[in-house]
Design a protein around this motif. Structure first.
Motif, PDB file in Angstrom:
ATOM      1  N   ALA A 156       0.829  -1.214   0.000  1.00  0.00           N
ATOM      2  CA  ALA A 156       0.000   0.000   0.000  1.00  0.00           C
ATOM      3  C   ALA A 156       0.857   1.255   0.000  1.00  0.00           C
ATOM      4  CB  ALA A 156      -0.934  -0.008   1.204  1.00  0.00           C
ATOM      5  N   TRP A 157       2.152   1.099  -0.147  1.00  0.00           N
ATOM      6  CA  TRP A 157       3.071   2.238  -0.131  1.00  0.00           C
ATOM      7  C   TRP A 157       3.834   2.323  -1.444  1.00  0.00           C
ATOM      8  CZ3 TRP A 157       2.745   5.502   3.929  1.00  0.00           C
ATOM      9  CH2 TRP A 157       2.191   5.017   5.120  1.00  0.00           C
ATOM     10  N   SER A 158       3.930   3.526  -1.985  1.00  0.00           N
ATOM     11  CA  SER A 158       4.745   3.780  -3.176  1.00  0.00           C
ATOM     12  C   SER A 158       5.753   4.883  -2.875  1.00  0.00           C
ATOM     13  CB  SER A 158       3.867   4.203  -4.363  1.00  0.00           C
ATOM     14  OG  SER A 158       3.209   3.093  -4.927  1.00  0.00           O
ATOM     15  N   GLN A 186      10.072  10.068   0.162  1.00  0.00           N
ATOM     16  CA  GLN A 186       9.186   9.435   1.126  1.00  0.00           C
ATOM     17  C   GLN A 186       8.215   8.508   0.403  1.00  0.00           C
ATOM     18  OE1 GLN A 186       7.534  13.034   3.080  1.00  0.00           O
ATOM     19  NE2 GLN A 186       8.241  12.159   5.024  1.00  0.00           N
ATOM     20  N   TYR A 187       7.591   7.647   1.202  1.00  0.00           N
ATOM     21  CA  TYR A 187       6.513   6.806   0.695  1.00  0.00           C
ATOM     22  C   TYR A 187       5.167   7.507   0.912  1.00  0.00           C
ATOM     23  CZ  TYR A 187       9.480   2.609   0.271  1.00  0.00           C
ATOM     24  OH  TYR A 187      10.433   1.697  -0.099  1.00  0.00           O
ATOM     25  N   TYR A 188       4.232   7.262   0.010  1.00  0.00           N
ATOM     26  CA  TYR A 188       2.855   7.716   0.240  1.00  0.00           C
ATOM     27  C   TYR A 188       1.926   6.497   0.266  1.00  0.00           C
ATOM     28  CZ  TYR A 188       2.091   7.312  -4.855  1.00  0.00           C
ATOM     29  OH  TYR A 188       1.999   6.851  -6.140  1.00  0.00           O
ATOM     30  N   LEU A 189       0.850   6.624   1.014  1.00  0.00           N
ATOM     31  CA  LEU A 189      -0.091   5.531   1.216  1.00  0.00           C
ATOM     32  C   LEU A 189      -1.147   5.507   0.111  1.00  0.00           C
ATOM     33  CD1 LEU A 189      -1.242   3.276   3.143  1.00  0.00           C
ATOM     34  CD2 LEU A 189      -2.614   5.095   4.197  1.00  0.00           C
ATOM     35  N   HIS A 190      -1.454   4.317  -0.360  1.00  0.00           N
ATOM     36  CA  HIS A 190      -2.573   4.141  -1.297  1.00  0.00           C
ATOM     37  C   HIS A 190      -3.183   2.765  -1.022  1.00  0.00           C
ATOM     38  CE1 HIS A 190       0.009   1.474  -3.788  1.00  0.00           C
ATOM     39  NE2 HIS A 190       0.953   2.354  -3.505  1.00  0.00           N
ATOM     40  N   ASN A 191      -4.376   2.753  -0.515  1.00  0.00           N
ATOM     41  CA  ASN A 191      -5.044   1.483  -0.226  1.00  0.00           C
ATOM     42  C   ASN A 191      -5.485   0.765  -1.490  1.00  0.00           C
ATOM     43  OD1 ASN A 191      -5.476   0.745   2.707  1.00  0.00           O
ATOM     44  ND2 ASN A 191      -5.974   2.930   2.757  1.00  0.00           N
ATOM     45  N   PHE A 192      -5.447   1.470  -2.624  1.00  0.00           N
ATOM     46  CA  PHE A 192      -5.860   0.859  -3.884  1.00  0.00           C
ATOM     47  C   PHE A 192      -4.706   0.985  -4.876  1.00  0.00           C
ATOM     48  CE2 PHE A 192      -9.578   1.927  -1.432  1.00  0.00           C
ATOM     49  CZ  PHE A 192     -10.290   0.735  -1.464  1.00  0.00           C
ATOM     50  N   GLY A 227      -1.575   2.616  -7.064  1.00  0.00           N
ATOM     51  CA  GLY A 227      -0.554   3.615  -6.772  1.00  0.00           C
ATOM     52  C   GLY A 227      -0.953   4.987  -7.265  1.00  0.00           C
ATOM     53  N   SER A 228      -1.845   5.049  -8.224  1.00  0.00           N
ATOM     54  CA  SER A 228      -2.336   6.335  -8.738  1.00  0.00           C
ATOM     55  C   SER A 228      -3.565   6.819  -7.975  1.00  0.00           C
ATOM     56  CB  SER A 228      -2.668   6.210 -10.233  1.00  0.00           C
ATOM     57  OG  SER A 228      -3.626   5.184 -10.441  1.00  0.00           O
ATOM     58  N   GLN A 229      -3.842   6.212  -6.792  1.00  0.00           N
ATOM     59  CA  GLN A 229      -4.950   6.628  -5.939  1.00  0.00           C
ATOM     60  C   GLN A 229      -4.437   6.904  -4.515  1.00  0.00           C
ATOM     61  OE1 GLN A 229      -7.235   3.005  -7.143  1.00  0.00           O
ATOM     62  NE2 GLN A 229      -8.979   4.382  -7.271  1.00  0.00           N
ATOM     63  N   PRO A 230      -3.660   7.971  -4.345  1.00  0.00           N
ATOM     64  CA  PRO A 230      -3.089   8.264  -3.030  1.00  0.00           C
ATOM     65  C   PRO A 230      -4.153   8.610  -1.994  1.00  0.00           C
ATOM     66  CG  PRO A 230      -2.766  10.113  -4.513  1.00  0.00           C
ATOM     67  CD  PRO A 230      -3.291   8.989  -5.353  1.00  0.00           C
ATOM     68  N   ASP A 231      -3.957   8.120  -0.768  1.00  0.00           N
ATOM     69  CA  ASP A 231      -4.906   8.358   0.317  1.00  0.00           C
ATOM     70  C   ASP A 231      -4.741   9.743   0.923  1.00  0.00           C
ATOM     71  OD1 ASP A 231      -5.329   5.523   0.019  1.00  0.00           O
ATOM     72  OD2 ASP A 231      -6.185   5.546   2.037  1.00  0.00           O
ATOM     73  N   LEU A 232      -5.871  10.411   1.128  1.00  0.00           N
ATOM     74  CA  LEU A 232      -5.854  11.701   1.817  1.00  0.00           C
ATOM     75  C   LEU A 232      -5.599  11.508   3.307  1.00  0.00           C
ATOM     76  CD1 LEU A 232      -8.854  13.254  -0.081  1.00  0.00           C
ATOM     77  CD2 LEU A 232      -6.590  14.318   0.072  1.00  0.00           C
TER      78      LEU A 232
END
Length: 544
Positions: free
Chosen positions: A151-153, A160-166, A168-173
């Motif tokens: 869930a991290w890219s 840094q890594y950013y979170l995306h539960n779906f 990689g092109s859908q980053p979590d707010l």
């Protein structure tokens, strides 16, 4: 159109998947003018409202569930003027309109994310979930993506890594940031001002994450360890369904309560305690109006299963309200899922309609369900759905339930479009067209209309109390209403005949062709059912 503040209680909501309902422009993709042109058909079903899946500006990596502009319509579907025309026509026909709000994440092409990823100190640097790598460069924890992989890219600009539960092109707010909450509430206000009657909230329990970024523990369900998707192998205790979610739901409710006759229904994406979360999110009068989970969108088909989910909800939130559905755009169509439990697809389709529309709570129907539509067999080269591509062939993705609505069996592409559709219309689906069922009293479509009308006209089904009857599998017995005006709903969830004995005065109000009530004996043939008017205090039933 009703201005009843509680119109959503016991409502029947019809889900429209815009890409696949009606194409008016000739590009092979459904659009808003196409939907507007078909609203008379939707109204003829007798439903109360429409749920419109996302039509906002999007690069369509996840078919619109990756939003790059929350307050405009993607050109693929039309314009804001087309949307306004749709709302107006729906209201003219007495239909409420609720829209999907995908608030947990945006597209990576959203201006918010494009600014956030530039540096660690810009105005929106904290609007998404960023985290430093572990010392060895690996992601900050073990959280997986629903769509496969971590869930991290990694973002090379921020290091840094950013979170995306779906995707990689859908980053979590980052909902821990108050400015993010405020911005999303303004998005909702924009659409409320535009006249929508409410919201279907995508992944409503995904909003907040654990601030400490703790690892999720393994799921102890043995079956989960053999899942096709490793996401199922975790208990997602820290990556979603956090306690802070409640306060934001309350802020959303305060906003919607400022407008007349509006509602919110939340999708609870939770496998281990979905009914509990549904109850928690709808308890009292200050959170969601309704919630639904995937607990009736899976393969279990038994009296005990359906009974446990309904009882579980109302015991956990006696003042809350559920919304039940058997199919939607994310799961295999229920006629195909439950085929082994019936002697024919039509028998399963009609019994499922009778059962679902007898349940206490509100009901959501997915486009084509009223035709007894089945899952389309999609080949790999036809796939568009990311998880289907990732997990093929053991999981074929969601395209099979998203193929176009079939209006005319003989028309090219089923009358959906004059061009090649974005997903194919195949022969098994074309056979279940609208025009093949209109005017036929024995059709699945005719039964849906009759059952919806019964639900709306009979006070036992429209807001009545409920209670289950203790009967052995595979018979489900459900009382609706109380006293002399009650309905006893009996369903044989199998292809084998069951015989029941009734003690008391009984009158069949609605039944399948496989049911025969003769005095005190009720014969339920394969997938047979019977809705019986009787006195709840005087009528008893047992399996012979």
């Amino acid at each position: 159109m009703s201005n009843d503040e509680n119109w959503w209680r016991d409502a029947v909501i019809y889900q429209i998947y815009p890409r696949s309902f009606q194409d008016s422009s000739g590009d092979g993709v459904g659009d808003l003018p196409g939907i507007t042109s078909r609203l008379d058909y939707v109204a003829s079903l007798g439903v109360d409202a429409i749920w419109l899946s996302p039509v906002f500006t999007s690069p369509m990596a996840d078919m619109g569930y990756d939003v790059s502009n929350y307050t405009d319509i993607d050109p693929l579907f039309g314009t804001l003027a087309d949307f306004d025309a749709l709302v107006a026509r729906a209201h003219e026909l007495g239909l409420k309109l609720i829209i999907d709000q995908v608030l947990s994440h945006t597209s990576s092409q959203h201006p918010w994310f494009e600014e956030s990823r530039v540096s660690r100190d810009n105005a929106k640097s904290d609007w998404y979930v960023w985290a430093n790598p572990k010392q060895d460069g690996s992601p900050p924890n073990n959280w997986p993506s629903v769509f496969g992989g971590s869930a991290w890219s990694w973002d090379s600009r921020r290091r840094q890594y950013y979170l995306h539960n779906f995707l990689g092109s859908q980053p979590d707010l980052n909902f821990h940031n108050g400015e993010v909450q405020d911005a999303l509430l303004e998005v909702m206000r924009f659409w409320l001002e535009r006249g929508v009657d409410g919201f279907r909230l995508d992944t409503v329990n995904f909003y907040f994450h654990d601030r400490q970024l703790r690892d999720n523990p393994p799921c102890l369900d043995e079956a989960a360890q053999h899942a096709v998707n490793p996401y199922e192998m975790q208990d997602h205790r820290h990556s979603k369904t956090q306690p802070e979610n409640i306060a934001f739901l309350e802020r959303m409710r305060t906003l919607t309560d400022g407008y007349s006759a509006r509602m919110m229904v939340g999708e609870v994406g939770e496998s281990l305690r979905a009914i509990e979360v549904m109850a928690e999110y709808t308890a009292g009068t200050g959170r969601l109006h309704m919630a639904y989970s995937f607990d009736m969108l899976g393969t279990p088909f038994s009296a005990q299963h359906f009974r446990s989910k309904i009882d579980g909800f109302f015991s956990g939130a006696p003042d809350g309200w559920p919304c039940w559905s058997f199919s939607n755009h994310d799961v295999m169509r229920h006629v195909s899922r439950w085929r082994e439990h019936g002697h024919s697809d039509d028998a399963i389709a009609i019994q499922a309609a009778a059962m679902l529309l007898s349940f206490p709570g509100s009901i959501c129907l997915y486009q084509g369900e009223e035709l007894g539509q089945t899952e389309t067999d999609i080949e790999f080269h036809e796939l568009t759905d990311p998880p289907g591509i990732t997990f093929w062939p053991d999981y074929k993705g969601r395209d099979g339930c998203r193929t176009p609505m079939v209006w005319s069996a003989q028309a090219e592409h089923g009358g959906f479009s004059q061009a090649k559709p974005w997903l194919p219309v195949k022969a098994p689906q074309a056979e279940r067209s609208v025009d093949q069922q209109e005017g036929r009293d024995d059709s699945v479509l005719a039964f849906y209309r009759a059952m919806i009308a019964l639900r709306k006209s009979h006070k036992a089904l429209a807001g009545g109390a409920y209670g289950f009857v203790d009967l052995p599998e595979p018979v489900l017995g459900l009382w609706r209403g109380e006293g002399a005006d009650a309905l006893l709903c009996l369903f044989n969830l199998s292809p084998q005949e069951r015989v029941l004995a009734l003690d008391g005065t009984a009158c069949a109000l609605e039944q399948s062709r496989a049911a025969r009530l003769d005095g005190s004996v009720l014969e339920l043939g394969s997938n047979g059912f019977c809705l019986i008017a009787g006195d709840r205090d005087r009528l008893t039933v047992r399996v012979v």
